[in-house]
Design a protein around this motif. Structure first.
Motif, PDB file in Angstrom:
ATOM      1  N   ASP A  44     -11.055 -16.582   4.593  1.00 42.48           N
ATOM      2  CA  ASP A  44     -10.156 -16.800   5.051  1.00 42.48           C
ATOM      3  C   ASP A  44      -9.485 -16.325   3.398  1.00 42.48           C
ATOM      4  O   ASP A  44      -8.140 -16.111   3.549  1.00 42.48           O
ATOM      5  CB  ASP A  44     -10.381 -18.099   3.834  1.00 42.48           C
ATOM      6  N   SER A  45     -10.247 -15.173   2.270  1.00 40.13           N
ATOM      7  CA  SER A  45      -9.847 -14.669   1.376  1.00 40.13           C
ATOM      8  C   SER A  45      -9.631 -13.820   2.059  1.00 40.13           C
ATOM      9  O   SER A  45      -8.030 -13.004   1.227  1.00 40.13           O
ATOM     10  CB  SER A  45     -10.435 -14.651   0.344  1.00 40.13           C
ATOM     11  N   VAL A  46      -9.438 -12.560   3.312  1.00 39.60           N
ATOM     12  CA  VAL A  46      -8.311 -11.194   3.321  1.00 39.60           C
ATOM     13  C   VAL A  46      -7.407 -11.741   4.734  1.00 39.60           C
ATOM     14  O   VAL A  46      -6.955 -10.898   5.230  1.00 39.60           O
ATOM     15  CB  VAL A  46      -9.721 -10.559   4.107  1.00 39.60           C
ATOM     16  N   LYS A  47      -8.128 -13.060   5.488  1.00 42.99           N
ATOM     17  CA  LYS A  47      -6.214 -13.350   6.562  1.00 42.99           C
ATOM     18  C   LYS A  47      -5.010 -12.996   5.917  1.00 42.99           C
ATOM     19  O   LYS A  47      -4.782 -13.592   4.926  1.00 42.99           O
ATOM     20  CB  LYS A  47      -6.243 -14.934   7.148  1.00 42.99           C
ATOM     21  N   GLY A  48      -4.666 -12.159   7.225  1.00 45.22           N
ATOM     22  CA  GLY A  48      -2.783 -11.897   7.121  1.00 45.22           C
ATOM     23  C   GLY A  48      -3.333 -10.338   6.572  1.00 45.22           C
ATOM     24  O   GLY A  48      -2.109  -9.987   5.995  1.00 45.22           O
ATOM     25  N   ARG A  49      -4.163 -10.568   5.981  1.00 50.30           N
ATOM     26  CA  ARG A  49      -4.210  -9.084   5.033  1.00 50.30           C
ATOM     27  C   ARG A  49      -5.001  -7.807   5.639  1.00 50.30           C
ATOM     28  O   ARG A  49      -4.647  -6.734   5.450  1.00 50.30           O
ATOM     29  CB  ARG A  49      -4.559  -8.707   3.515  1.00 50.30           C
ATOM     30  N   PHE A  50      -5.980  -8.233   6.281  1.00 47.36           N
ATOM     31  CA  PHE A  50      -7.174  -7.018   6.483  1.00 47.36           C
ATOM     32  C   PHE A  50      -7.385  -7.849   8.342  1.00 47.36           C
ATOM     33  O   PHE A  50      -6.734  -8.594   8.969  1.00 47.36           O
ATOM     34  CB  PHE A  50      -8.549  -7.747   6.237  1.00 47.36           C
ATOM     35  N   ALA A  51      -6.849  -6.569   9.145  1.00 44.23           N
ATOM     36  CA  ALA A  51      -7.217  -6.445  10.366  1.00 44.23           C
ATOM     37  C   ALA A  51      -8.332  -5.290  11.354  1.00 44.23           C
ATOM     38  O   ALA A  51      -8.751  -4.297  10.415  1.00 44.23           O
ATOM     39  CB  ALA A  51      -5.883  -5.955  10.817  1.00 44.23           C
ATOM     40  N   ILE A  52      -9.432  -6.109  12.063  1.00 41.40           N
ATOM     41  CA  ILE A  52     -10.824  -4.795  12.246  1.00 41.40           C
ATOM     42  C   ILE A  52     -10.281  -5.003  13.848  1.00 41.40           C
ATOM     43  O   ILE A  52      -9.827  -5.983  15.011  1.00 41.40           O
ATOM     44  CB  ILE A  52     -11.282  -6.797  12.494  1.00 41.40           C
ATOM     45  N   SER A  53     -10.773  -4.022  14.247  1.00 43.08           N
ATOM     46  CA  SER A  53     -10.069  -3.362  15.242  1.00 43.08           C
ATOM     47  C   SER A  53     -11.711  -2.451  15.646  1.00 43.08           C
ATOM     48  O   SER A  53     -12.387  -2.737  15.151  1.00 43.08           O
ATOM     49  CB  SER A  53      -9.110  -2.257  15.876  1.00 43.08           C
ATOM     50  N   ARG A  54     -11.507  -2.199  17.241  1.00 43.75           N
ATOM     51  CA  ARG A  54     -12.954  -1.507  17.671  1.00 43.75           C
ATOM     52  C   ARG A  54     -12.431  -0.298  18.601  1.00 43.75           C
ATOM     53  O   ARG A  54     -11.292  -0.927  19.730  1.00 43.75           O
ATOM     54  CB  ARG A  54     -13.608  -1.951  18.672  1.00 43.75           C
ATOM     55  N   ASP A  55     -12.963   1.104  18.261  1.00 46.83           N
ATOM     56  CA  ASP A  55     -13.022   1.500  20.097  1.00 46.83           C
ATOM     57  C   ASP A  55     -13.880   1.954  20.842  1.00 46.83           C
ATOM     58  O   ASP A  55     -14.940   2.856  19.733  1.00 46.83           O
ATOM     59  CB  ASP A  55     -12.586   3.226  19.071  1.00 46.83           C
ATOM     60  N   ASN A  56     -13.868   1.401  21.762  1.00 46.50           N
ATOM     61  CA  ASN A  56     -15.219   1.278  22.799  1.00 46.50           C
ATOM     62  C   ASN A  56     -16.226   2.599  23.083  1.00 46.50           C
ATOM     63  O   ASN A  56     -17.112   3.307  23.128  1.00 46.50           O
ATOM     64  CB  ASN A  56     -15.127   0.488  23.450  1.00 46.50           C
ATOM     65  N   ALA A  57     -14.860   3.714  23.363  1.00 46.35           N
ATOM     66  CA  ALA A  57     -15.285   4.585  23.962  1.00 46.35           C
ATOM     67  C   ALA A  57     -16.157   5.610  22.565  1.00 46.35           C
ATOM     68  O   ALA A  57     -16.424   6.071  23.136  1.00 46.35           O
ATOM     69  CB  ALA A  57     -13.934   5.732  24.140  1.00 46.35           C
ATOM     70  N   LYS A  58     -16.199   5.102  21.366  1.00 49.37           N
ATOM     71  CA  LYS A  58     -16.095   5.647  20.441  1.00 49.37           C
ATOM     72  C   LYS A  58     -17.558   5.098  19.321  1.00 49.37           C
ATOM     73  O   LYS A  58     -17.734   5.676  18.289  1.00 49.37           O
ATOM     74  CB  LYS A  58     -14.893   6.155  19.367  1.00 49.37           C
ATOM     75  N   ASN A  59     -17.963   4.057  19.913  1.00 53.92           N
ATOM     76  CA  ASN A  59     -18.276   3.410  19.304  1.00 53.92           C
ATOM     77  C   ASN A  59     -18.096   2.981  18.209  1.00 53.92           C
ATOM     78  O   ASN A  59     -19.025   2.572  17.094  1.00 53.92           O
ATOM     79  CB  ASN A  59     -19.858   3.618  19.445  1.00 53.92           C
ATOM     80  N   THR A  60     -16.678   2.851  17.762  1.00 58.00           N
ATOM     81  CA  THR A  60     -16.249   2.569  16.049  1.00 58.00           C
ATOM     82  C   THR A  60     -15.520   1.328  16.273  1.00 58.00           C
ATOM     83  O   THR A  60     -14.668   0.937  16.767  1.00 58.00           O
ATOM     84  CB  THR A  60     -15.727   3.885  15.607  1.00 58.00           C
ATOM     85  N   VAL A  61     -15.112   0.217  15.113  1.00 55.50           N
ATOM     86  CA  VAL A  61     -14.941  -0.330  14.937  1.00 55.50           C
ATOM     87  C   VAL A  61     -14.575  -0.314  13.063  1.00 55.50           C
ATOM     88  O   VAL A  61     -14.699   0.990  12.005  1.00 55.50           O
ATOM     89  CB  VAL A  61     -15.985  -2.258  14.518  1.00 55.50           C
ATOM     90  N   PHE A  62     -13.511  -0.514  13.035  1.00 52.92           N
ATOM     91  CA  PHE A  62     -12.065  -0.019  11.278  1.00 52.92           C
ATOM     92  C   PHE A  62     -12.131  -1.432  10.919  1.00 52.92           C
ATOM     93  O   PHE A  62     -12.125  -2.296  11.482  1.00 52.92           O
ATOM     94  CB  PHE A  62     -11.136   0.510  12.104  1.00 52.92           C
ATOM     95  N   LEU A  63     -11.376  -1.357  10.194  1.00 53.89           N
ATOM     96  CA  LEU A  63     -11.036  -2.235   9.134  1.00 53.89           C
ATOM     97  C   LEU A  63      -9.900  -2.369   8.542  1.00 53.89           C
ATOM     98  O   LEU A  63      -9.886  -0.862   7.227  1.00 53.89           O
ATOM     99  CB  LEU A  63     -11.925  -2.718   7.894  1.00 53.89           C
ATOM    100  N   GLN A  64      -8.593  -2.449   8.750  1.00 50.00           N
ATOM    101  CA  GLN A  64      -7.462  -2.236   8.157  1.00 50.00           C
ATOM    102  C   GLN A  64      -7.425  -2.875   6.846  1.00 50.00           C
ATOM    103  O   GLN A  64      -7.130  -3.756   7.287  1.00 50.00           O
ATOM    104  CB  GLN A  64      -6.830  -1.927   8.444  1.00 50.00           C
ATOM    105  N   MET A  65      -6.934  -2.241   5.502  1.00 47.46           N
ATOM    106  CA  MET A  65      -7.217  -2.989   4.710  1.00 47.46           C
ATOM    107  C   MET A  65      -5.397  -3.275   4.027  1.00 47.46           C
ATOM    108  O   MET A  65      -5.836  -1.318   3.672  1.00 47.46           O
ATOM    109  CB  MET A  65      -8.269  -3.351   3.838  1.00 47.46           C
ATOM    110  N   SER A  66      -5.560  -4.004   4.095  1.00 45.98           N
ATOM    111  CA  SER A  66      -3.318  -3.811   3.176  1.00 45.98           C
ATOM    112  C   SER A  66      -3.739  -4.867   2.100  1.00 45.98           C
ATOM    113  O   SER A  66      -3.740  -6.267   2.155  1.00 45.98           O
ATOM    114  CB  SER A  66      -2.236  -4.263   4.237  1.00 45.98           C
ATOM    115  N   SER A  67      -2.691  -4.684   1.564  1.00 48.17           N
ATOM    116  CA  SER A  67      -2.248  -5.680   0.207  1.00 48.17           C
ATOM    117  C   SER A  67      -3.558  -6.234  -0.993  1.00 48.17           C
ATOM    118  O   SER A  67      -3.757  -7.214  -0.677  1.00 48.17           O
ATOM    119  CB  SER A  67      -1.840  -6.981   0.725  1.00 48.17           C
ATOM    120  N   LEU A  68      -3.910  -4.511  -1.140  1.00 44.69           N
ATOM    121  CA  LEU A  68      -5.424  -5.502  -1.845  1.00 44.69           C
ATOM    122  C   LEU A  68      -5.109  -5.504  -2.707  1.00 44.69           C
ATOM    123  O   LEU A  68      -4.450  -4.954  -3.925  1.00 44.69           O
ATOM    124  CB  LEU A  68      -6.055  -3.677  -1.326  1.00 44.69           C
TER     125      LEU A  68
END
Length: 124
Positions: free
Chosen positions: A62-86
């Motif tokens: 709940d503390s990060v909803k609306g500010r953080f976004a998780i995504s993945r790139d399956n081909a690169k076996n990589t996960v990202f965490l975009q953090m905004s309004s820190l």
């Protein structure tokens, strides 16, 4: 075994943004979900977000909803965490985790592999 390497941490002012990356290697075929956790000094490690590899099901604290976004790139076996309004309270070591079960949720013991962590510091 699965190896996880985080990157992208650093120092940022309040209101700023950072993008964390987590690259997985090794027996990645056994991993079905990934997660991000964080641990501030003197506090327990807490759940931030999770994503499944296949259908990209996501969940957030709940503390990060609306500010953080998780995504993945399956081909690169990589996960990202975009953090905004820190915020200063986001300051912590951020850890990437991998699970061999679907929907591992918010519990650390549901994850099988962990990275070394990357420091995120948000100044006020």
């Amino acid at each position: 075994q699965v190896q996880l390497v985080e990157s992208g941490g650093g120092l940022v002012q309040a209101g700023g943004s950072l993008r964390l990356s987590c690259a997985a290697s090794g027996r990645t075929f056994s991993v079905v979900a990934m997660g991000w956790f964080r641990q501030a000094p003197g506090k327990e490690r807490e759940f931030v977000s999770t994503i499944t590899w296949s259908r990209a099901y996501t969940d957030y604290a709940d503390s990060v909803k609306g500010r953080f976004a998780i995504s993945r790139d399956n081909a690169k076996n990589t996960v990202f965490l975009q953090m905004s309004s820190l915020k200063p309270e986001d300051t912590a070591v951020y850890y990437c985790a991998a699970a061999r079960r679907y929907y591992p949720g918010v519990i650390t013991t549901s994850y099988d592999y962990w990275g070394q962590g990357t420091q995120v510091t948000v100044s006020s």
